[in-house]
Design a protein around this motif. Structure first.
Motif, mmCIF file in Angstrom:
data_model
loop_
_atom_site.group_PDB
_atom_site.id
_atom_site.type_symbol
_atom_site.label_atom_id
_atom_site.label_comp_id
_atom_site.label_asym_id
_atom_site.label_seq_id
_atom_site.Cartn_x
_atom_site.Cartn_y
_atom_site.Cartn_z
ATOM 1 N N HIS A 54 -27.542 61.819 -53.242
ATOM 2 C CA HIS A 54 -27.511 60.540 -53.950
ATOM 3 C C HIS A 54 -28.077 59.424 -53.061
ATOM 4 O O HIS A 54 -28.915 58.619 -53.489
ATOM 5 N N ALA A 55 -27.616 59.383 -51.811
ATOM 6 C CA ALA A 55 -28.080 58.346 -50.879
ATOM 7 C C ALA A 55 -29.570 58.481 -50.596
ATOM 8 O O ALA A 55 -30.284 57.480 -50.463
ATOM 9 N N GLU A 56 -30.036 59.712 -50.509
ATOM 10 C CA GLU A 56 -31.458 59.929 -50.224
ATOM 11 C C GLU A 56 -32.324 59.398 -51.363
ATOM 12 O O GLU A 56 -33.413 58.863 -51.135
ATOM 13 N N LEU A 96 -21.269 54.889 -54.060
ATOM 14 C CA LEU A 96 -22.657 55.068 -54.488
ATOM 15 C C LEU A 96 -22.790 54.973 -56.001
ATOM 16 O O LEU A 96 -23.804 54.493 -56.511
ATOM 17 N N MET A 149 -31.670 56.862 -52.919
ATOM 18 C CA MET A 149 -31.639 55.405 -52.728
ATOM 19 C C MET A 149 -32.475 54.983 -51.516
ATOM 20 O O MET A 149 -32.466 53.825 -51.109
ATOM 21 N N ARG A 204 -31.049 59.591 -43.483
ATOM 22 C CA ARG A 204 -29.966 60.563 -43.354
ATOM 23 C C ARG A 204 -29.472 60.584 -41.910
ATOM 24 O O ARG A 204 -30.027 61.256 -41.055
ATOM 25 N N PHE A 224 -24.144 55.465 -41.458
ATOM 26 C CA PHE A 224 -24.498 55.789 -42.838
ATOM 27 C C PHE A 224 -24.105 54.656 -43.793
ATOM 28 O O PHE A 224 -24.902 54.232 -44.646
ATOM 29 N N GLU A 279 -29.690 48.938 -47.730
ATOM 30 C CA GLU A 279 -30.536 49.342 -48.857
ATOM 31 C C GLU A 279 -30.109 48.663 -50.157
ATOM 32 O O GLU A 279 -30.935 48.248 -50.958
ATOM 33 N N CYS A 291 -31.944 55.886 -48.411
ATOM 34 C CA CYS A 291 -31.143 55.720 -47.193
ATOM 35 C C CYS A 291 -31.500 56.821 -46.201
ATOM 36 O O CYS A 291 -31.583 57.994 -46.574
ATOM 37 N N TYR A 338 -17.173 57.824 -50.754
ATOM 38 C CA TYR A 338 -18.632 57.714 -50.822
ATOM 39 C C TYR A 338 -19.123 57.858 -52.265
ATOM 40 O O TYR A 338 -20.013 57.131 -52.711
ATOM 41 N N GLN A 375 -26.408 51.780 -43.417
ATOM 42 C CA GLN A 375 -27.684 52.022 -44.096
ATOM 43 C C GLN A 375 -27.568 51.750 -45.596
ATOM 44 O O GLN A 375 -28.475 51.175 -46.205
ATOM 45 N N ILE A 376 -26.451 52.162 -46.172
ATOM 46 C CA ILE A 376 -26.231 51.900 -47.601
ATOM 47 C C ILE A 376 -26.202 50.390 -47.845
ATOM 48 O O ILE A 376 -26.806 49.882 -48.803
#
Length: 690
Positions: A334-336, A307, A338, A342, A360, A367, A340, A303, A363-364
């Motif tokens: 990090h994803a948040e 990312l 972006m 949760r 997850f 986005e 994404c 991950y 979602q990445i």
């Protein structure tokens, strides 16, 4: 008024371990042995159990006998149905332990079976609740019930009326259900709830969910493992909807040449997502290949690399050097950043939750997929996609095949049928005993001639079934000839429909059914209500406005059509409204159909035949006295409107069959299995494909 009667068990815990479909099937097997012997003893169980798909590849009859003896069972003792169920559960538990199954895991339903131990993950439940709260918070009807609390049973209680599940299907694939057909009064009677769940299950099948072992009564009771199983499939379909070349032609960057593009077309969305992830990980310098959404992601390292290459501006240099638990937290931060959603917690990453990891990663991808916009490659990908009509037919046959409950899930008809195995599975479902499994090769098949052998048997059986296959040879299927594959599948689907109708012996007396019989039945049914609409053929252009089919649906069940919602069908928009309403009303009634509104508007004769046959099949299952006693349309109040102002019942009342939609399919299949003679020269091998 008839009522739904399920298989009831005095032990409530024991009842909760099975779906109604499972109970009905097991009761049928138990009763068949009892009828033969006058009673059932523990000694009868091994032969009974070994015929079950759940055990036949795990245990021999002798092994089951030894297990039952080890549990203290005296094989000469008479047993009742509940004792049989307890023994069945006990053996299931041992099967799970033998196969290394986890008691705490829960996976998306891919095959036609439910989980053995019916356990659920609280993390997944919380994730699905968050998804529902996010996507349905603005819904005019549901906003009074949202947000749901993941720590309670709010989700299962709300799902009992069926509205939530129908709305969620429309979020996943917009336009699947005409929301005017959903019963949305604040308090629904049992028939209205049954209608909603019937609409939900038929619509779920129409978007690709596997619902073979889920019945309407299971959803009415709010069985947690089945409700979550269905929700997980719906959400998965939503999250993976863009992972194909048609929706995202940029995916062509993942491959180098046309041969690889064909392979990409045949991959299921999950595999495409893994391919995309590995593509970026390789660019980022990550040395390992990620082959699953569980163990390969547990340490969070993949991950972090993914990312960092997709969103370097949000990168935290400390992520790679952190310990796994801290790294998982940094990855989610990090994803948040972006944007994404949760879908999982740091603990879910560390535990390797495959469902939540898949959600997850999807979602990445949505986005920021990080793929090139090279116009040359994209135009090449667009050339690989089919024309609209071919795509619609492929979709219809794919969904139909998956609805049969075969063991192999079809992602792309043209690619998946080329080795012949799936077509053999379908033939064995449609006409049990027709396939000689001793002469079939199971995938993966490396030798091309084995694929040809499979496909030759497919064509041979097709000819024995009197399908028109003059210009089709096994090699045409192996080569992926789309036109011939579609022609074969249409004939097979039509054969299946006519066979099911013929099997209703009280109406057909076992005689062969024809397209002309279906046409005549439909016209007579509408005429019997005093209406004047008639169709000359399934190519009749007047059918495009949808009025005839609405009158037919009203003729078989007067309360199912709300005429206040029907347009004159004069403009294209009015035709679209009627067509959409027809499909949802038919599914609400209990018809399993896979056509689109455009098929009605454009008068696609194949799809209109399937629609009419499905309505006929449902109608002929209803008690004759009830249908004859049905009031005329003039005497019936309009069905409940979506506003809920009209309190008259829009339910199916006493004419709902005791079979739920999936029960009907399974029980008719069972009838075919028992009543139709063995076919051709191919030796029958019981449930070999299980």
């Amino acid at each position: 008024m008839a009522s739904y009667t399920g298989v009831l068990i005095s032990d409530q815990w024991l009842q909760s371990q099975f779906t109604q479909v499972e109970l009905r099937s097991l009761q049928s097997k138990f009763t068949s042995v009892k009828n033969q012997n006058g009673q059932v003893t523990a000694g009868d169980l091994p032969s009974l159990m070994v015929k079950s798909k759940a055990f036949k590849e795990t245990y021999s009859e002798e092994e089951i006998r030894n297990i039952l003896s080890g549990l203290g069972s005296n094989l000469s003792d008479e047993i009742d149905f509940e004792s049989f169920l307890k023994a069945y559960l006990n053996l299931q538990g041992q099967t799970t332990a033998k196969s290394g199954g986890s008691k705490n895991s829960w996976s998306f339903l891919k095959a036609s079976t439910t989980t053995l131990l019916h356990t659920i993950s609280e993390s997944e439940k919380a994730s699905y609740v968050a998804h529902i709260n996010s996507y349905l918070s603005d819904d005019p009807f549901l906003q009074q019930y949202l947000p749901l609390d993941p720590a309670t049973n709010d989700l299962f209680n709300l799902a009992k009326d069926g509205v939530l599940l129908c709305k969620l299907i429309n979020v996943a694939v917009p336009g699947t259900i005409d929301e005017r057909a959903i019963n949305t009064k604040r308090v629904l009677n049992p028939w209205e709830r049954n209608e909603n769940h019937t609409l939900c299950l038929n619509s779920a099948k129409a978007i690709g969910c596997t619902v073979v072992n889920i019945g309407t009564q299971d959803l009415v009771e709010g069985r947690p493992h089945l409700v979550l199983g269905l929700i997980s499939q719906i959400i998965k379909i939503q999250l993976l909807a863009d992972l194909n070349l048609k929706k995202t032609p940029q995916l062509v960057e993942l491959v180098d040449d046309s041969k690889d593009v064909e392979e990409l077309l045949s991959l299921p969305p999950e595999k495409v997502l893994l391919k995309w992830m590995n593509f970026h990980l390789q660019k980022a310098g990550y040395k390992k290949a990620v082959v699953n959404f569980s163990s390969d992601l547990k340490d969070g390292e993949a991950y972090a690399y993914l990312l960092n290459v997709l969103a370097p501006e949000h990168c935290n240099p400390a992520t790679l050097d952190a310990k796994p638990d801290e790294r998982a937290k940094l990855v989610l931060d990090h994803a948040e950043r972006m944007n994404c959603k949760r879908y999982l917690s740091p603990k879910d990453i560390l535990d390797g939750s495959s469902n939540l990891n898949l959600a997850f990663v999807a979602q990445i991808f949505h986005e920021r997929n990080g793929l090139s916009t090279d116009s040359k490659k994209i135009s090449f990908a667009e050339m690989m996609t089919d024309d609209v009509q071919t795509s619609r037919e492929e979709r219809c046959y794919r969904l139909w095949i998956n609805s049969l409950g075969i063991l192999t899930y079809v992602n792309n008809v043209f690619e998946d049928v080329r080795d012949g195995w799936i077509l053999l599975e379908v033939l064995d479902k449609v006409f049990p005993g027709s396939v000689n499994w001793k002469q079939a090769s199971r995938p993966p098949i490396k030798m091309p001639f084995r694929k040809v052998e499979n496909c030759n048997q497919v064509v041979r059986i097709g000819k024995q079934l009197k399908l028109s296959l003059v210009n089709i040879a096994g090699n045409d299927i192996v080569q992926g000839n789309k036109k011939l594959i579609l022609a074969f599948l249409w004939q097979l689907m039509r054969f299946n429909m006519l066979q099911l109708l013929r099997n209703l012996r009280s109406h057909s007396r076992g005689k062969e059914m024809t397209d002309a019989d279906i046409l005549k039945w439909a016209n007579n049914k509408v005429k019997s209500t005093g209406r004047t609409s008639q169709m000359q053929s399934f190519k009749d252009k007047s059918l495009s406005n949808g009025i005839f089919f609405l009158e037919l649906l009203s003729a078989v069940e007067p309360r199912v059509v709300n005429w206040n919602l029907v347009t004159k069908g004069e403009s294209a928009d009015e035709k679209k409204l009627n067509a959409t309403y027809i499909i949802s009303v038919a599914r609400k009634l209990g018809c399993s159909i896979f056509l689109l509104p455009e098929d009605i508007m454009e008068v696609n004769q194949k799809m209109l035949l399937t629609l009419t046959a499905s309505i006929m099949f449902w109608s002929l299952q209803q008690p004759v006295d009830d249908s004859e006693a049905s009031p005329s349309p003039a005497d019936v109040s309009p069905a409940t409107s979506i506003s809920g102002e009209d309190e008259s019942s829009s339910s199916l009342g006493g004419e709902i069959s005791n079979l739920s939609i999936d029960d009907a399919a399974s029980e008719v299949s069972s009838q075919l299995d028992n009543e139709i003679n063995s076919f051709g020269d191919g030796s029958r091998v019981e449930e070999t494909v299980a």
